[in-house]
Design an enzyme around this catalytic site. Structure first.
Site, PDB file in Angstrom:
ATOM      1  CG  PHE A 122       6.229  -7.083   6.022  1.00  0.00           C
ATOM      2  CD1 PHE A 122       6.680  -8.188   5.688  1.00  0.00           C
ATOM      3  CD2 PHE A 122       6.965  -6.149   6.680  1.00  0.00           C
ATOM      4  CE1 PHE A 122       7.971  -8.886   6.090  1.00  0.00           C
ATOM      5  CE2 PHE A 122       8.114  -6.603   7.151  1.00  0.00           C
ATOM      6  CZ  PHE A 122       8.648  -7.931   6.858  1.00  0.00           C
ATOM      7  CG  HIS A 142       6.886  -7.125  -3.326  1.00  0.00           C
ATOM      8  ND1 HIS A 142       7.361  -6.428  -4.295  1.00  0.00           N
ATOM      9  CD2 HIS A 142       7.166  -6.238  -2.209  1.00  0.00           C
ATOM     10  CE1 HIS A 142       8.095  -5.559  -4.101  1.00  0.00           C
ATOM     11  NE2 HIS A 142       7.807  -5.278  -2.491  1.00  0.00           N
ATOM     12  CG  PHE A 183      -2.763 -16.343   9.405  1.00  0.00           C
ATOM     13  CD1 PHE A 183      -1.606 -15.892   9.358  1.00  0.00           C
ATOM     14  CD2 PHE A 183      -3.444 -16.937   8.285  1.00  0.00           C
ATOM     15  CE1 PHE A 183      -1.116 -15.586   8.311  1.00  0.00           C
ATOM     16  CE2 PHE A 183      -2.706 -16.886   7.131  1.00  0.00           C
ATOM     17  CZ  PHE A 183      -1.624 -16.157   7.087  1.00  0.00           C
ATOM     18  NE  ARG A 225     -10.498 -19.211  -1.013  1.00  0.00           N
ATOM     19  CZ  ARG A 225     -10.935 -19.575  -2.333  1.00  0.00           C
ATOM     20  NH1 ARG A 225     -11.257 -18.435  -3.316  1.00  0.00           N
ATOM     21  NH2 ARG A 225     -10.825 -20.786  -2.772  1.00  0.00           N
TER      22      ARG A 225
HETATM   23  C1  DLZ Z   1       4.220  -4.095  -1.369  1.00  0.00           C
HETATM   24  C2  DLZ Z   1       3.166  -4.985  -1.167  1.00  0.00           C
HETATM   25  C3  DLZ Z   1       2.575  -5.734  -2.206  1.00  0.00           C
HETATM   26  C4  DLZ Z   1       3.451  -5.770  -3.538  1.00  0.00           C
HETATM   27  N1  DLZ Z   1       1.478  -6.330  -2.241  1.00  0.00           N
HETATM   28  C5  DLZ Z   1       0.812  -6.454  -1.167  1.00  0.00           C
HETATM   29  C6  DLZ Z   1      -0.426  -7.398  -0.921  1.00  0.00           C
HETATM   30  O1  DLZ Z   1      -1.032  -7.843  -1.876  1.00  0.00           O
HETATM   31  N2  DLZ Z   1      -1.140  -7.224   0.167  1.00  0.00           N
HETATM   32  C7  DLZ Z   1      -0.585  -6.414   1.303  1.00  0.00           C
HETATM   33  O2  DLZ Z   1      -1.423  -6.466   2.405  1.00  0.00           O
HETATM   34  N3  DLZ Z   1       0.414  -5.831   1.270  1.00  0.00           N
HETATM   35  C8  DLZ Z   1       1.305  -5.689   0.142  1.00  0.00           C
HETATM   36  N4  DLZ Z   1       2.120  -4.869   0.063  1.00  0.00           N
HETATM   37  C9  DLZ Z   1       2.573  -4.100   0.990  1.00  0.00           C
HETATM   38  C10 DLZ Z   1       3.474  -4.690   2.154  1.00  0.00           C
HETATM   39  O3  DLZ Z   1       2.657  -5.627   3.057  1.00  0.00           O
HETATM   40  C11 DLZ Z   1       4.104  -3.592   3.196  1.00  0.00           C
HETATM   41  O4  DLZ Z   1       3.208  -2.575   3.546  1.00  0.00           O
HETATM   42  C12 DLZ Z   1       5.021  -2.985   2.308  1.00  0.00           C
HETATM   43  O5  DLZ Z   1       6.100  -3.683   1.880  1.00  0.00           O
HETATM   44  C13 DLZ Z   1       5.970  -1.680   3.314  1.00  0.00           C
HETATM   45  O6  DLZ Z   1       6.517  -1.085   2.535  1.00  0.00           O
END
Ligand code: DLZ
Length: 164
Positions: free
Chosen positions: A66, A97, A122, A136
């Site tokens: 994110f 999520h 990307f 992958r």
């Molecule tokens: C929270 C979260 C979850 C459940 N799964 C992933 C994931 O599979 N891959 C990933 O890159 N990040 C995940 N995150 C974290 C979110 O990207 C983000 O860092 C948090 O929601 C910030 O608090």
């Protein structure tokens, strides 16, 4: 070709631009670190193979996928690269999520491409499970990091040719 048939590391060598005068940023997510470290290795190996100098590759980490759009924007502004490669891995879990993160990172990277004068690539795996991600990130389907690096070289060359 569907992604289950295409090997992410198969490229026509003649189609890959020389990277010896190019500079790249790579932003990599710490979530699913085993996978994202392999994506980073794939991207670095490819860039170096195509002539990109080590000092012209700037790697930064962010906590999760994110955060890739924000991290990538900062890297673009600080290092003035020809392209930024965004690497992450989101694995579908029991919660929603997955959808929120995939939508957020996709929209964020899309907006960066439209708002900035350089390409943002990307390189994010979005998979149902860990095995698909392993396949992958250097497994039987190749390496998404390698594919993202080739795309970065191609898009940097595309930009250089059209904007010069
Ligand atoms: C929270 C979260 C979850 C459940 N799964 C992933 C994931 O599979 N891959 C990933 O890159 N990040 C995940 N995150 C974290 C979110 O990207 C983000 O860092 C948090 O929601 C910030 O608090």
């Amino acid at each position: 070709m569907s992604s289950s048939l295409k090997n992410l590391s198969d490229h026509d060598p003649a189609s890959i631009p020389d990277g010896s005068k190019m500079k790249f940023g790579i932003v990599v997510s710490e979530w699913n670190e085993e996978i994202t470290a392999a994506l980073l290795n794939g991207a670095l190996s490819r860039l170096k193979k195509e002539g990109v100098r080590e000092e012209n590759i700037h790697v930064k980490t962010v906590p999760g996928s994110f955060e890739l759009p924000y991290g990538s924007r900062i890297v673009a502004e600080q290092f003035s690269p020809h392209a930024v490669i965004c690497l992450g891995c989101v694995i579908r879990g029991e919660t929603s999520h997955f959808d929120y993160i995939c939508q957020g990172v996709t929209k964020g990277i899309t907006e960066l491409n439209l708002d900035y004068d350089i390409p943002f690539i990307f390189g994010v795996l979005t998979t149902e499970n860990q095995q698909q991600a392993l396949d992958r990130s250097g497994g039987k389907h190749g390496n998404k990091g390698d594919e993202a690096a080739v795309t970065a070289l191609k898009m940097a060359a595309f930009r250089n040719i059209l904007l010069q």
